[in-house]
Design an enzyme around this catalytic site. Structure first.
Site, PDB file in Angstrom:
ATOM      1  N   ASP A  40       0.833  -1.208   0.000  1.00 53.27           N
ATOM      2  CA  ASP A  40       0.000   0.000   0.000  1.00 53.27           C
ATOM      3  C   ASP A  40       0.868   1.259   0.000  1.00 53.27           C
ATOM      4  O   ASP A  40       2.004   1.249   0.475  1.00 53.27           O
ATOM      5  CB  ASP A  40      -0.909  -0.032   1.239  1.00 53.27           C
ATOM      6  CG  ASP A  40      -2.095   0.912   1.098  1.00 53.27           C
ATOM      7  OD1 ASP A  40      -2.359   1.386  -0.032  1.00 53.27           O
ATOM      8  OD2 ASP A  40      -2.761   1.179   2.119  1.00 53.27           O
ATOM      9  N   ASN A  69     -11.009  -2.277  -5.526  1.00 51.32           N
ATOM     10  CA  ASN A  69     -10.202  -1.317  -6.293  1.00 51.32           C
ATOM     11  C   ASN A  69     -10.819  -0.959  -7.649  1.00 51.32           C
ATOM     12  O   ASN A  69     -10.392   0.004  -8.294  1.00 51.32           O
ATOM     13  CB  ASN A  69      -8.766  -1.828  -6.485  1.00 51.32           C
ATOM     14  CG  ASN A  69      -7.920  -1.764  -5.224  1.00 51.32           C
ATOM     15  OD1 ASN A  69      -7.052  -2.602  -4.998  1.00 51.32           O
ATOM     16  ND2 ASN A  69      -8.157  -0.770  -4.380  1.00 51.32           N
TER      17      ASN A  69
HETATM   18  C1  IPE Z   1      -5.471  -2.565  -0.241  1.00 51.59           C
HETATM   19  O1  IPE Z   1      -5.126  -1.250  -0.417  1.00 51.59           O
HETATM   20  C2  IPE Z   1      -5.467  -3.252  -1.562  1.00 51.59           C
HETATM   21  C3  IPE Z   1      -4.146  -3.427  -2.139  1.00 51.59           C
HETATM   22  C4  IPE Z   1      -3.011  -3.097  -1.618  1.00 51.59           C
HETATM   23  C5  IPE Z   1      -4.153  -4.050  -3.421  1.00 51.59           C
HETATM   24  P1  IPE Z   1      -6.235  -0.113  -0.586  1.00 51.59           P
HETATM   25  O2  IPE Z   1      -5.463   1.151  -0.761  1.00 51.59           O
HETATM   26  O3  IPE Z   1      -7.173  -0.476  -1.647  1.00 51.59           O
HETATM   27  O4  IPE Z   1      -6.975  -0.181   0.810  1.00 51.59           O
HETATM   28  P2  IPE Z   1      -7.829   0.911   1.557  1.00 51.59           P
HETATM   29  O5  IPE Z   1      -8.793   1.466   0.577  1.00 51.59           O
HETATM   30  O6  IPE Z   1      -6.880   1.946   2.053  1.00 51.59           O
HETATM   31  O7  IPE Z   1      -8.469   0.163   2.677  1.00 51.59           O
HETATM   32  C1  IPE Z   2      -1.420   0.339  -3.391  1.00 47.10           C
HETATM   33  O1  IPE Z   2      -1.210   1.706  -3.406  1.00 47.10           O
HETATM   34  C2  IPE Z   2      -1.624  -0.231  -4.768  1.00 47.10           C
HETATM   35  C3  IPE Z   2      -2.987  -0.653  -5.074  1.00 47.10           C
HETATM   36  C4  IPE Z   2      -3.992  -0.670  -4.276  1.00 47.10           C
HETATM   37  C5  IPE Z   2      -3.214  -1.099  -6.438  1.00 47.10           C
HETATM   38  P1  IPE Z   2      -2.428   2.722  -3.416  1.00 47.10           P
HETATM   39  O2  IPE Z   2      -2.765   3.025  -4.837  1.00 47.10           O
HETATM   40  O3  IPE Z   2      -3.538   2.235  -2.581  1.00 47.10           O
HETATM   41  O4  IPE Z   2      -1.755   3.998  -2.765  1.00 47.10           O
HETATM   42  P2  IPE Z   2      -2.397   4.952  -1.674  1.00 47.10           P
HETATM   43  O5  IPE Z   2      -2.842   4.076  -0.545  1.00 47.10           O
HETATM   44  O6  IPE Z   2      -3.542   5.638  -2.343  1.00 47.10           O
HETATM   45  O7  IPE Z   2      -1.297   5.865  -1.283  1.00 47.10           O
HETATM   46 MG    MG Z   3      -4.012   2.421  -0.620  1.00 44.04          MG
END
Ligand code: IPE
Ligand code: IPE
Ligand code: MG
Length: 261
Positions: free
Chosen positions: A38, A86
């Site tokens: 993340d 997502n």
């Molecule tokens: C969790 O991250 C999913 C992945 C890392 C693929 P998110 O960024 O989607 O999670 P939330 O929305 O902060 O809970």
């Molecule tokens: C994790 O990084 C990757 C995926 C969920 C695909 P994020 O895209 O969630 O990055 P933040 O949490 O918005 O910084």
């Molecule tokens: Mg994230």
């Protein structure tokens, strides 16, 4: 899994001020580590860049993490790359991610061959764009005979969807008369999950500081140790991986029992 200790020492040399390979008990490396990758977006935004640049940078961290896992001799590494939630992101970002998965996998196949890594996927791949699906299938086919570490990529994965699917499968068998509901036990439920046949993760790492599971491996993480780092995923490296393992090795894993001291 076997490990080459000379390669491993070279890989973690020179050591950092706060952490060295010697801080780790090589006899107690977790066999399955899982990671919620993340913070790509925040990493990019902190640099005034588009979120997509964070995802691209995250690929480098993932490559290093796969190599680190092989060097340490893990049996399995699983990572959360795209959740069932997502899809709610802007279409442009979703498309970029799907494209990135496909191009990265093709590019990294030589690494999987070189390191004897076997690929598997967690999640419903049928909902993916055809190109991504085809490349994933190619990755599965090309690494099926590999006997080294298992690398499980969770894409379009959600724990609730996974458990719902398992319930439906078992219910269908019961209503067809091929399964007696009294025979359903934990092992049977596990065997219906995407992770069937894999041991549960012993260590879960989440980057970027969030203290939640975001619908990841709810069943499998029942007794897993958590390590949350504030580091954004693109900054994650072999040293932070080592810190996570050091932290893991300092824990008492009681599994509901008591430790005799
Ligand atoms: C969790 O991250 C999913 C992945 C890392 C693929 P998110 O960024 O989607 O999670 P939330 O929305 O902060 O809970
Ligand atoms: C994790 O990084 C990757 C995926 C969920 C695909 P994020 O895209 O969630 O990055 P933040 O949490 O918005 O910084
Ligand atoms: Mg994230």
């Amino acid at each position: 899994m076997e490990r080459d200790e000379d390669l491993l020492r070279a890989y973690f040399s020179p050591s950092r001020d706060d952490i060295a390979l010697e801080d780790i008990d090589l006899g107690r490396i977790p066999s399955h580590v899982s990671i919620i990758m993340d913070g790509n977006g925040r990493w990019a935004q902190a640099r005034g860049l588009d979120r997509s640049k964070g995802h691209v940078a995250g690929v480098d961290s993932l490559r290093e993490t796969v190599t680190t896992s092989v060097r340490l001799g893990l049996d399995a590494l699983s990572v959360y790359a795209f959740s069932t939630e997502n899809w709610k992101r802007p279409q442009r970002e979703v498309e970029l991610l799907m494209h990135l998965f496909a191009t990265t996998l093709v590019k990294e196949l030589p690494l999987f061959h070189q390191e004897n890594v076997r690929l598997r996927f967690l999640g419903d791949l049928t909902a993916l764009p055809k190109k991504t699906f085809d490349v994933f299938q190619q990755g599965l086919d090309e690494t099926a005979d590999h006997t080294g570490m298992t690398f499980a990529l969770a894409v379009n994965y959600g724990s609730r969807a996974e458990m719902t699917r398992a319930c439906r499968t078992l219910a269908e068998r019961a209503s067809a008369g091929t399964l007696d509901p009294a025979d359903i036990d934990e092992a049977m439920v596990s065997s219906q999950l995407y992770t069937a046949g894999m041991p549960d993760p012993e260590l879960l790492i989440r980057t970027s500081g969030e203290l939640r599971l975001s619908n990841y491996l709810l069943w499998q993480l029942a007794y897993t140790e958590f390590y949350v780092t504030d580091m954004y995923w693109p900054d994650f490296d072999r040293w932070e991986f080592l810190r996570a393992i050091r932290s893991f090795q300092g824990r008492d894993r009681r599994f509901g029992g008591v430790i005799n001291r």
